[in-house]
Design a protein around this motif. Sequence first.
Motif, mmCIF file in Angstrom:
data_model
loop_
_atom_site.group_PDB
_atom_site.id
_atom_site.type_symbol
_atom_site.label_atom_id
_atom_site.label_comp_id
_atom_site.label_asym_id
_atom_site.label_seq_id
_atom_site.Cartn_x
_atom_site.Cartn_y
_atom_site.Cartn_z
ATOM 1 N N UNK A 131 0.931 -1.248 -0.026
ATOM 2 C CA UNK A 131 0.196 0.106 0.063
ATOM 3 C C UNK A 131 0.938 1.394 0.086
ATOM 4 N N UNK A 132 2.173 1.166 0.554
ATOM 5 C CA UNK A 132 2.686 2.488 1.152
ATOM 6 C C UNK A 132 4.138 2.476 0.338
ATOM 7 N N UNK A 133 4.722 1.135 -0.113
ATOM 8 C CA UNK A 133 5.902 1.047 -0.478
ATOM 9 C C UNK A 133 7.019 1.129 0.412
ATOM 10 N N UNK A 134 8.142 1.916 0.120
ATOM 11 C CA UNK A 134 9.431 1.812 1.252
ATOM 12 C C UNK A 134 8.917 2.544 2.527
ATOM 13 N N UNK A 135 8.148 3.598 2.323
ATOM 14 C CA UNK A 135 7.774 4.358 3.621
ATOM 15 C C UNK A 135 6.959 3.151 4.475
ATOM 16 N N UNK A 136 6.132 2.591 3.778
ATOM 17 C CA UNK A 136 5.044 1.413 4.571
ATOM 18 C C UNK A 136 6.051 0.508 5.255
ATOM 19 N N UNK A 137 6.894 -0.072 4.326
ATOM 20 C CA UNK A 137 7.728 -1.091 4.867
ATOM 21 C C UNK A 137 8.617 -0.345 6.366
ATOM 22 N N UNK A 138 9.024 0.660 6.161
ATOM 23 C CA UNK A 138 9.679 1.274 7.523
ATOM 24 C C UNK A 138 8.917 1.444 8.520
ATOM 25 N N UNK A 139 7.563 1.843 8.356
ATOM 26 C CA UNK A 139 6.579 1.980 9.453
ATOM 27 C C UNK A 139 6.332 0.522 10.100
ATOM 28 N N UNK A 140 6.372 -0.514 9.237
ATOM 29 C CA UNK A 140 6.021 -1.760 9.651
ATOM 30 C C UNK A 140 7.238 -2.287 10.427
ATOM 31 N N UNK A 141 8.440 -1.954 9.863
ATOM 32 C CA UNK A 141 9.612 -2.782 10.892
ATOM 33 C C UNK A 141 9.492 -1.893 12.156
ATOM 34 N N UNK A 142 8.960 -0.626 12.504
ATOM 35 C CA UNK A 142 9.161 -0.163 13.709
ATOM 36 C C UNK A 142 8.002 -0.451 14.503
ATOM 37 N N UNK A 143 6.823 -0.726 13.846
ATOM 38 C CA UNK A 143 5.606 -0.930 14.885
ATOM 39 C C UNK A 143 5.922 -2.215 15.588
ATOM 40 N N UNK A 144 5.287 -2.533 16.795
ATOM 41 C CA UNK A 144 5.112 -3.948 17.363
ATOM 42 C C UNK A 144 3.837 -4.557 17.567
ATOM 43 N N UNK A 145 3.640 -5.493 17.654
ATOM 44 C CA UNK A 145 2.504 -6.138 17.998
ATOM 45 C C UNK A 145 1.890 -5.992 19.289
ATOM 46 N N UNK A 146 0.367 -5.484 19.148
ATOM 47 C CA UNK A 146 -0.308 -4.840 20.343
ATOM 48 C C UNK A 146 -1.433 -5.752 20.800
ATOM 49 N N UNK A 147 -1.684 -5.723 22.223
ATOM 50 C CA UNK A 147 -2.781 -6.495 22.690
ATOM 51 C C UNK A 147 -3.895 -5.250 22.952
ATOM 52 N N UNK A 148 -5.123 -5.431 22.820
ATOM 53 C CA UNK A 148 -5.894 -4.013 22.711
ATOM 54 C C UNK A 148 -6.299 -3.984 24.127
ATOM 55 N N UNK A 149 -5.826 -3.019 24.776
ATOM 56 C CA UNK A 149 -5.939 -2.573 26.238
ATOM 57 C C UNK A 149 -6.157 -1.122 26.448
ATOM 58 N N UNK A 150 -7.285 -0.626 27.171
ATOM 59 C CA UNK A 150 -7.678 0.729 27.305
ATOM 60 C C UNK A 150 -7.643 0.887 28.858
ATOM 61 N N UNK A 151 -7.083 1.945 29.467
ATOM 62 C CA UNK A 151 -7.269 2.447 30.637
ATOM 63 C C UNK A 151 -8.335 3.451 30.770
ATOM 64 N N UNK A 152 -9.249 3.408 31.765
ATOM 65 C CA UNK A 152 -10.583 4.214 31.645
ATOM 66 C C UNK A 152 -10.219 5.493 32.460
ATOM 67 N N UNK A 153 -9.155 5.524 32.830
ATOM 68 C CA UNK A 153 -8.755 6.654 33.543
ATOM 69 C C UNK A 153 -8.289 7.960 33.077
ATOM 70 N N UNK A 154 -8.056 7.381 31.559
ATOM 71 C CA UNK A 154 -7.416 8.570 30.816
ATOM 72 C C UNK A 154 -8.178 9.528 30.130
ATOM 73 N N UNK A 155 -9.432 9.354 30.045
ATOM 74 C CA UNK A 155 -10.120 10.189 29.196
ATOM 75 C C UNK A 155 -10.709 11.253 29.864
#
Length: 215
Positions: free
Chosen positions: A83-107
């Motif tokens: 979708x985004x070529x070399x820029x997308x590849x660089x973003x993907x290399x930097x991102x990490x797997x996430x487990x969806x978690x929300x703190x209700x104190x922060x809003x």
Amino acid sequence: MNTRTQQITQEFYSLHPDLSFLQEELLKTFQLLSDTFRAGGKLLICGNGGSSADSEHIVGELMKGFLLKRPLSIGKKAAFSELFGAEGAAIADALQGALPTISLSTHTALNTAFANDVEPSLIFAQQVLGYAQCGDVLLGISTSGNSKNVCAAAMTARVCGAKVIALTGQGGGQLAKLADRALMAPDTRTFRVQEYHLAIYHYLCAAIESELFEQ
């Protein structure tokens, strides 16, 4: 449990033998959370004061790499590149797997508006009503187990079909009675309970990560 998770578990109990009485309940809590994330569910967390800070701390351990680097899957990396070529590849290399978690104190805007306009003790319950679905989990943190806003959130989670985990002090209070799983630290002094809580949730974060991510 894989071999790495077993090692994490053994180390935890060797460092915290005074928590060995929690072994069965902690295992069931670990299984509940692991199954929730595997099935695409999310974790909501709430607490007051130091427990609010713990809520955000847990988010920081689960939404990015904790002990592991969690590189993205080959499929996700390929999608970024396509979708985004070399820029997308660089973003993907930097991102990490996430487990969806929300703190209700922060809003802050929502919480202060609801406290001012409606009812302060139902701030977390309002968020649970908006976020929670069947298959999700609410982790309520209360050193006494009797925090009204956390208990109201637990009640709302049950109505929404979400599971409830209580992280409390000795005795568990009202929150433990509302929970599917209750982890009760062996003390009643707030600061000591919070010290136990840190060890418990760090173990859970490490063990869950170990099970759900290969690297």
